[in-house]
Scaffold this active site. Sequence first.
Site, mmCIF file in Angstrom:
data_model
loop_
_atom_site.group_PDB
_atom_site.id
_atom_site.type_symbol
_atom_site.label_atom_id
_atom_site.label_comp_id
_atom_site.label_asym_id
_atom_site.label_seq_id
_atom_site.Cartn_x
_atom_site.Cartn_y
_atom_site.Cartn_z
ATOM 1 N N GLU A 171 -40.902 5.613 26.462
ATOM 2 C CA GLU A 171 -41.455 4.973 25.260
ATOM 3 C C GLU A 171 -40.487 4.050 24.534
ATOM 4 O OE1 GLU A 171 -43.824 7.375 22.594
ATOM 5 O OE2 GLU A 171 -44.533 8.566 24.279
ATOM 6 N N TYR A 173 -37.317 4.686 23.723
ATOM 7 C CA TYR A 173 -36.253 5.342 22.961
ATOM 8 C C TYR A 173 -34.924 5.217 23.733
ATOM 9 C CZ TYR A 173 -39.915 7.029 19.879
ATOM 10 O OH TYR A 173 -40.964 7.078 18.978
ATOM 11 N N ARG A 221 -38.994 13.518 30.446
ATOM 12 C CA ARG A 221 -40.091 12.586 30.138
ATOM 13 C C ARG A 221 -39.622 11.204 30.588
ATOM 14 N NH1 ARG A 221 -44.201 12.344 26.016
ATOM 15 N NH2 ARG A 221 -45.741 10.880 26.861
ATOM 16 N N HIS A 259 -43.499 1.314 22.685
ATOM 17 C CA HIS A 259 -44.220 1.032 21.442
ATOM 18 C C HIS A 259 -44.448 -0.461 21.242
ATOM 19 C CE1 HIS A 259 -44.161 5.164 20.413
ATOM 20 N NE2 HIS A 259 -42.896 5.233 20.084
ATOM 21 N N GLN A 346 -56.709 7.124 14.183
ATOM 22 C CA GLN A 346 -56.764 6.824 12.751
ATOM 23 C C GLN A 346 -56.008 7.834 11.889
ATOM 24 O OE1 GLN A 346 -60.703 5.794 11.274
ATOM 25 N NE2 GLN A 346 -61.218 4.811 13.198
#
Length: 685
Positions: A171, A173, A221, A259, A346
Amino acid sequence: MSTAPNPHYPRLFEPLRIGGITLRNRAVMGSMHTGLEDRYWDTDKLAAYYAERARGGVGLIITGGFAPTRTGLLLPFAGKLTNSVDVHRHSRLTKAVHKEGGKIAIQLIHAGRYGYTPLKVAAGSEPSPIHPFKHFKMTEQMIWHVIRSFGQGAKLARKSGYDAIELMGGEGYLINQFLCPHTNDRTDKWGGSTENRQRFLVEIIKEVRKQVPRDFPVILRQSIADFVRKGQTWDEIALMARKAEEFGVDAINTDIGWHEAGIPTIVTSVPRAAFVKFTERLRDEVSIPLIASNRINTPEVAEEILERGRVDAVSMARPLLADPEFVNKAMTGRGDEINTCIGCNQACLDHAFVGKKVSCLLNARAGRETVLTLGATRRAKHIAVIGAGPAGLAAAVSTAQRGHRVELFEGSEKIGGQFSIAARIPGKEEFNETVRYFTRQLEINNVTVHLNKRVTAEELIEGTDGGKFDEVIVATGVTPRVPKIDGVDHPMVMSYADAVLGHREIGKRVAVIGAGGIGFDVTEFLTVDESPTLNLKEWEQEWGVSEDLTKPGFVTKPRPLPATRTVYLVQRKPGRQGKTLGKTTGWVHRATVKMKGVEQISGARYDKIDDAGLHLSFDDPDTPSRILEVDNVVICAGQESVRDLVDPLTVAGVTTHVIGGADLAAELDAKRAIRQGTEVAASIN
């Protein structure tokens, strides 16, 4: 432990060995940061949140990310595991999960350039596009400090009672920042060649293995599709997976996208299990268990993946937010009772990225297990709920679950309200799952449902065949607002509901008035065929997912399908459209509208509508007036509350609760509606 195959989902409920532990099934609750990790006083709330999922039957829980060093914090004073005080706190989490028969792993994460702090460090010089603070490029000394911190974090994790650790290597990081040329522009032994870029993660794995016994499971991961420019190639990813196994990693939990990636990976429009093929490719590279992730939200999808035999477990984060009983329901053949995650983001990821506590649009209790309870009532009451949209459905089901006798009145022929409209929007077909869920819950909780029944205030005051009502919940929702425009009653004009539900035929040139969430949804609806669901190949083509495994990051030029109509999206406000859309989904809607060639017009005045079309003028003196020569004008200019029952009931002294759109007709907000429905149910005693 039973050895007989589960009769409903036999592969999902096979045990799985990872390192020195055996999982009771192959459902993994993936890591999701809730915001409860970051403050000591939220520990009991976080423990209750994990305990409820453990009680729900999941095989392994992986926590939200905790930093092993202060330089790696996600935000100031965020959750960490660096000392004995932290161990005491984390022990409360592990004990809560173990008490419920579950297993839990901690995710150790270093945010790198993604940290929302002024003291962050990173591999290279490329700045973060999602957080404002400039980072420090790591020195050799800093690098070795972080490596040792991961080892110390693993040691403290075992001391805290965790059953395993997960190293966050995806992701975007810090670990991923070292692996990827996109962010690693170093010229020393930590950058440049593939071997040098992988050195940081290799040294972390080796240090972790020094600090914990060989039977203590270490999960990686791993990013197996960066979806960013100058990302990793498949050969590099496969090599890193083989090294991970060689140096002591016990399982790989696959991670998809950064992201900042320009390809959606988690929103509802992403096809189910869209990226499992990336995980399956690793089967030819390693023998350790592989865990697939992203948009796996039903037991049927999970079982299908596992049946192919190239993946050993499935990771589901948001589905366990939506329904903590997901696994138990699947195990006992109650899959139709699962509150299926619709990928809306949301109340979960949209909250996480603006620093709010995470919850779930569909399950208002998520993250609030200690403060929003639905225990059995002391005295059963007769309750009327008016309106079967999201607010009314949540209220009716939750109230009935507490033991009250509930009658639900709906003026149309079916339940769902605005969700029934949303489900027809391309990429939002998942909303049908929520209607299915509530339909089943009404049945099993013995709610009496009256369809095509517009109940009057007099009936509610006097009672029905079932007797008088003790309390009434008004969830009558909204009606589309009709703006004051000369010619708004012209035959070419229609409401968004009429357009989406097919009540009117729509021409080939359409103007949409209003560029809020509904305006964007309707615009997307108008640009596709009547059957909007894209197959995986078409979706990959639209967004530029490359099949070329030598292509860095697997990104290529998007090739969207042509729009089926010419659409104009018009708003009164000047400036960019869609600024109020969700943090994690808004960019997808804006990109979709752009790729379909929609002309976006802002700062417009709606002068009139006539046979010639929609007449616009502008405050900007340099922008000339124009006429949009269209076949139809669709109104998406807000809503008005339907409250005609409230005053008569109040005057008559009936205890009345007003929720959802009937309470506030702002931009449609199912998150607030369902939360209010759940809260009012909890308050009725």
